[in-house]
Design a protein around this motif. Structure first.
Motif, PDB file in Angstrom:
ATOM      1  N   ILE A 255       0.819  -1.210   0.000  1.00 40.84           N
ATOM      2  CA  ILE A 255       0.000   0.000   0.000  1.00 40.84           C
ATOM      3  C   ILE A 255       0.857   1.265   0.000  1.00 40.84           C
ATOM      4  CG2 ILE A 255      -1.968  -1.142   1.077  1.00 40.84           C
ATOM      5  CD1 ILE A 255      -1.129   0.099   3.735  1.00 40.84           C
ATOM      6  N   GLY A 256       2.185   1.091  -0.163  1.00 38.77           N
ATOM      7  CA  GLY A 256       3.058   2.238  -0.368  1.00 38.77           C
ATOM      8  C   GLY A 256       3.594   2.881   0.882  1.00 38.77           C
ATOM      9  N   HIS A 257       3.569   2.178   2.027  1.00 36.67           N
ATOM     10  CA  HIS A 257       3.974   2.792   3.288  1.00 36.67           C
ATOM     11  C   HIS A 257       5.436   3.225   3.278  1.00 36.67           C
ATOM     12  CE1 HIS A 257       3.985  -1.590   3.387  1.00 36.67           C
ATOM     13  NE2 HIS A 257       5.003  -1.561   4.220  1.00 36.67           N
ATOM     14  N   VAL A 258       6.322   2.436   2.646  1.00 39.18           N
ATOM     15  CA  VAL A 258       7.732   2.815   2.611  1.00 39.18           C
ATOM     16  C   VAL A 258       7.960   3.922   1.592  1.00 39.18           C
ATOM     17  CG1 VAL A 258      10.098   2.020   2.335  1.00 39.18           C
ATOM     18  CG2 VAL A 258       8.397   0.480   3.307  1.00 39.18           C
ATOM     19  N   ALA A 259       7.333   3.818   0.429  1.00 38.26           N
ATOM     20  CA  ALA A 259       7.478   4.853  -0.589  1.00 38.26           C
ATOM     21  C   ALA A 259       6.970   6.204  -0.076  1.00 38.26           C
ATOM     22  CB  ALA A 259       6.723   4.455  -1.861  1.00 38.26           C
ATOM     23  N   ILE A 260       5.885   6.182   0.670  1.00 36.71           N
ATOM     24  CA  ILE A 260       5.345   7.426   1.238  1.00 36.71           C
ATOM     25  C   ILE A 260       6.347   8.022   2.226  1.00 36.71           C
ATOM     26  CG2 ILE A 260       3.579   8.332   2.805  1.00 36.71           C
ATOM     27  CD1 ILE A 260       1.602   6.430   1.385  1.00 36.71           C
ATOM     28  N   ALA A 261       6.931   7.173   3.081  1.00 38.44           N
ATOM     29  CA  ALA A 261       7.934   7.663   4.037  1.00 38.44           C
ATOM     30  C   ALA A 261       9.142   8.237   3.303  1.00 38.44           C
ATOM     31  CB  ALA A 261       8.363   6.530   4.966  1.00 38.44           C
ATOM     32  N   ALA A 262       9.554   7.589   2.196  1.00 41.05           N
ATOM     33  CA  ALA A 262      10.701   8.078   1.425  1.00 41.05           C
ATOM     34  C   ALA A 262      10.368   9.407   0.751  1.00 41.05           C
ATOM     35  CB  ALA A 262      11.113   7.040   0.392  1.00 41.05           C
ATOM     36  N   ALA A 263       9.178   9.517   0.182  1.00 42.82           N
ATOM     37  CA  ALA A 263       8.792  10.756  -0.495  1.00 42.82           C
ATOM     38  C   ALA A 263       8.684  11.917   0.494  1.00 42.82           C
ATOM     39  CB  ALA A 263       7.462  10.554  -1.217  1.00 42.82           C
ATOM     40  N   GLN A 264       8.233  11.605   1.696  1.00 39.30           N
ATOM     41  CA  GLN A 264       8.124  12.657   2.718  1.00 39.30           C
ATOM     42  C   GLN A 264       9.493  13.136   3.171  1.00 39.30           C
ATOM     43  OE1 GLN A 264       5.655  10.466   5.462  1.00 39.30           O
ATOM     44  NE2 GLN A 264       3.775  11.509   4.803  1.00 39.30           N
ATOM     45  N   LYS A 265      10.455  12.229   3.242  1.00 38.71           N
ATOM     46  CA  LYS A 265      11.785  12.610   3.720  1.00 38.71           C
ATOM     47  C   LYS A 265      12.648  13.189   2.609  1.00 38.71           C
ATOM     48  CE  LYS A 265      15.692  11.147   6.510  1.00 38.71           C
ATOM     49  NZ  LYS A 265      16.201  10.165   7.477  1.00 38.71           N
ATOM     50  N   PHE A 266      12.464  12.697   1.383  1.00 44.65           N
ATOM     51  CA  PHE A 266      13.312  13.123   0.272  1.00 44.65           C
ATOM     52  C   PHE A 266      12.447  13.778  -0.808  1.00 44.65           C
ATOM     53  CE2 PHE A 266      15.274   9.104   1.914  1.00 44.65           C
ATOM     54  CZ  PHE A 266      16.347   9.699   2.569  1.00 44.65           C
ATOM     55  N   PRO A 267      12.310  15.103  -0.782  1.00 46.82           N
ATOM     56  CA  PRO A 267      11.458  15.787  -1.764  1.00 46.82           C
ATOM     57  C   PRO A 267      11.986  15.718  -3.189  1.00 46.82           C
ATOM     58  CG  PRO A 267      12.642  17.374  -0.390  1.00 46.82           C
ATOM     59  CD  PRO A 267      12.878  16.028   0.214  1.00 46.82           C
ATOM     60  N   GLU A 290      -1.040  15.538  -0.519  1.00 46.10           N
ATOM     61  CA  GLU A 290       0.139  16.337  -0.855  1.00 46.10           C
ATOM     62  C   GLU A 290       1.215  15.535  -1.578  1.00 46.10           C
ATOM     63  OE1 GLU A 290       0.752  14.792   3.396  1.00 46.10           O
ATOM     64  OE2 GLU A 290      -0.894  15.561   2.158  1.00 46.10           O
ATOM     65  N   LEU A 291       1.050  14.218  -1.668  1.00 43.48           N
ATOM     66  CA  LEU A 291       2.058  13.387  -2.342  1.00 43.48           C
ATOM     67  C   LEU A 291       1.579  12.850  -3.688  1.00 43.48           C
ATOM     68  CD1 LEU A 291       3.515  11.276   0.639  1.00 43.48           C
ATOM     69  CD2 LEU A 291       4.513  13.297  -0.461  1.00 43.48           C
ATOM     70  N   LYS A 292       0.386  13.192  -4.093  1.00 37.18           N
ATOM     71  CA  LYS A 292      -0.174  12.594  -5.303  1.00 37.18           C
ATOM     72  C   LYS A 292       0.567  12.999  -6.570  1.00 37.18           C
ATOM     73  CE  LYS A 292      -4.785  11.544  -3.599  1.00 37.18           C
ATOM     74  NZ  LYS A 292      -6.246  11.737  -3.743  1.00 37.18           N
ATOM     75  N   ASP A 293       1.362  14.082  -6.510  1.00 44.37           N
ATOM     76  CA  ASP A 293       2.139  14.458  -7.685  1.00 44.37           C
ATOM     77  C   ASP A 293       3.503  13.782  -7.720  1.00 44.37           C
ATOM     78  OD1 ASP A 293       3.059  15.858  -5.469  1.00 44.37           O
ATOM     79  OD2 ASP A 293       3.696  17.589  -6.660  1.00 44.37           O
ATOM     80  N   ARG A 294       3.880  13.084  -6.628  1.00 44.81           N
ATOM     81  CA  ARG A 294       5.203  12.436  -6.601  1.00 44.81           C
ATOM     82  C   ARG A 294       5.147  10.947  -6.278  1.00 44.81           C
ATOM     83  NH1 ARG A 294       8.922  13.580  -3.105  1.00 44.81           N
ATOM     84  NH2 ARG A 294       7.697  14.662  -1.531  1.00 44.81           N
ATOM     85  N   VAL A 295       3.993  10.418  -5.910  1.00 48.00           N
ATOM     86  CA  VAL A 295       3.851   8.987  -5.640  1.00 48.00           C
ATOM     87  C   VAL A 295       2.699   8.455  -6.480  1.00 48.00           C
ATOM     88  CG1 VAL A 295       3.394   7.211  -3.915  1.00 48.00           C
ATOM     89  CG2 VAL A 295       4.718   9.238  -3.275  1.00 48.00           C
TER      90      VAL A 295
END
Length: 432
Positions: A255-267, A290-295
């Motif tokens: 469900i993208g939990h790691v990718a979301i954490a990575a996107a939040q930490k690394f813009p 707020e992450l829909k444009d990068r995830v």
């Protein structure tokens, strides 16, 4: 090291020293009261914790004696039996979370279970400080029992005590038929016998028993967070300096939990989470606005190909490859999802779309080459879990290197980024 001595006095001194180190580096002393679990993150405290557990295991072996040790291991499944009964009776949900006790009769009325059954289960659980009897016939939560009711942890306990517990007794018969060599086909093992299916665990859970699949997805999210910060954001440093717009492909990312954490930490990152359809849909629904444009989420079967290529792409696999035997991961395997044809393995597909600037990031436990009391209990337990459920395995660094080479002769390990608090790490691989 505690494991190198049989002297109880020396072990006692090791315990005493490490208790002091531990208590001086944790925010609050550990407690059995029902409080939220707090991972140990301080390096000194984490090392002291490992030494304490190691020394205590050796003391238990020495003082308990050989007969109690081996008999205890042989009968350890009854602890799982007690936990399964507690899970099925929903004991954790019916004991007050504020720490106040509940009478046995009231607990029986709430759960619908007999008082005698509850008492027998509580005898086994309270022995391990899971629940506590505060007075005759009254039970309250401890920290150990309170976590059972946390949704993700509860899902993980359900996975272990349902499908895993049902499958484990069949492993010896499944291996005996092949001279105790695990068969290459992951649909001919203990799980298949237990559930009378010719599908592997993932095929079955996500097509035949979708509630099982949904619970497993929730359990895997909890399993990751329970071990502290994700390795991708905690130990893999190159992502900090990656150019803006760099693509991270989270293969089998749930469900993208790691990718979301990575996107939040690394813009600077754009993340693509790949998984099967029902999981991808759930991930899209839960993606922060707020992450829909990068995830983004992409449906993909990693056994059939890798659609994303190009320079500088990071291909991230977290706890994916340990689920599968070597041929399925590296070169080819028999597959019967649709036509029974032989398809390429996970790593070979990735290698085919890489260039010299691309990286494969394998986030897994790295099994210690040496055996003994110093071994990591969770890694060893997971190794058996993989054997029972899907014919996968935990691998040593040497085995990872060999697996990469078998997938593509050009694949080499660039560096191993090890986590400081457990046996896990990120194996960074590139094309030579």
């Amino acid at each position: 090291m505690a494991a190198k001595t049989e002297d109880l006095t020396e072990l006692s001194n090791i315990i005493s020293t490490n208790v002091k180190n531990y208590l001086s580096h944790v925010p609050t002393p550990p407690t059995l009261r029902p409080t939220p679990p707090v991972p140990v993150t301080d390096e000194v405290a984490a090392e002291a914790r490992e030494q304490l557990l190691l020394a205590c295991r050796r003391v238990i072996s020495l003082v308990g004696g050989p007969i109690e040790t081996v008999m205890g291991m042989s009968a350890a499944f009854h602890q799982t039996t007690a936990m399964k009964l507690a899970y099925d009776m929903k004991l954790a949900h019916n004991v007050p979370l504020d720490g106040s006790p509940i009478a046995l009769g009231e607990l029986a009325a709430k759960t619908g279970a007999s008082e005698e059954t509850i008492v027998r289960v509580m005898r086994a659980l309270t022995l391990q400080d899971v629940f506590v009897e505060t007075a005759p016939g009254y039970f309250a939560h401890t920290s150990g029992s309170a976590v059972i009711g946390i949704p993700g942890i509860e899902a993980l306990i359900g996975h272990w005590t349902d499908e895993s517990f049902a499958s484990a007794p069949h492993i010896s018969d499944a291996l005996r038929e092949n001279n105790f060599q695990p068969p290459e086909d992951s649909r001919k093992l203990a799980f298949n016998r237990a559930f009378d299916t010719n599908k592997n665990f993932f095929e079955y859970a996500y097509t035949e028993d979708k509630p099982m699949g949904a619970r497993f997805s929730q359990a895997m999210t909890a399993a990751g967070t329970a071990r502290g910060p994700y390795n991708l954001v905690a130990v893999y440093e190159p992502l900090r300096a990656a150019p803006k717009g760099t693509t991270l492909v989270d293969i089998g990312g749930g469900i993208g939990h790691v990718a979301i954490a990575a996107a939040q930490k690394f813009p600077n990152l754009n993340c693509v989470v790949q998984d099967i359809g029902m999981v991808v849909s759930e991930g899209r629904d839960g993606l922060p606005e707020e992450l829909k444009d990068r995830v983004e989420f992409q449906e993909n079967d990693f056994f059939k190909g890798q659609p994303i290529g190009g320079p500088g792409v990071y291909y991230y696999l977290r706890h994916i490859l340990h689920d599968h035997p070597d041929p399925w991961v590296s070169l080819s395997r028999p597959i019967s999802w649709e036509k029974g044809d032989s398809l390429g393995g996970i790593l070979s597909h990735i290698a085919s779309v890489m260039d010299s600037s691309s990286r494969i990031l394998i986030d897994e436990d790295i099994m210690n080459e040496h055996m003994g009391p110093e071994g990591n209990k969770m890694t060893i337990t997971l190794d058996f879990q993989m054997l029972v459920m899907c014919n996968g395995k935990e691998r040593t660094e040497a085995q990872w290197a060999a697996l990469l080479k078998s997938a593509d002769e050009r694949l080499v390990i660039e560096k191993v980024w090890r986590a400081k608090r457990n046996d896990s790490g990120i194996i960074e691989a590139r094309l030579a």
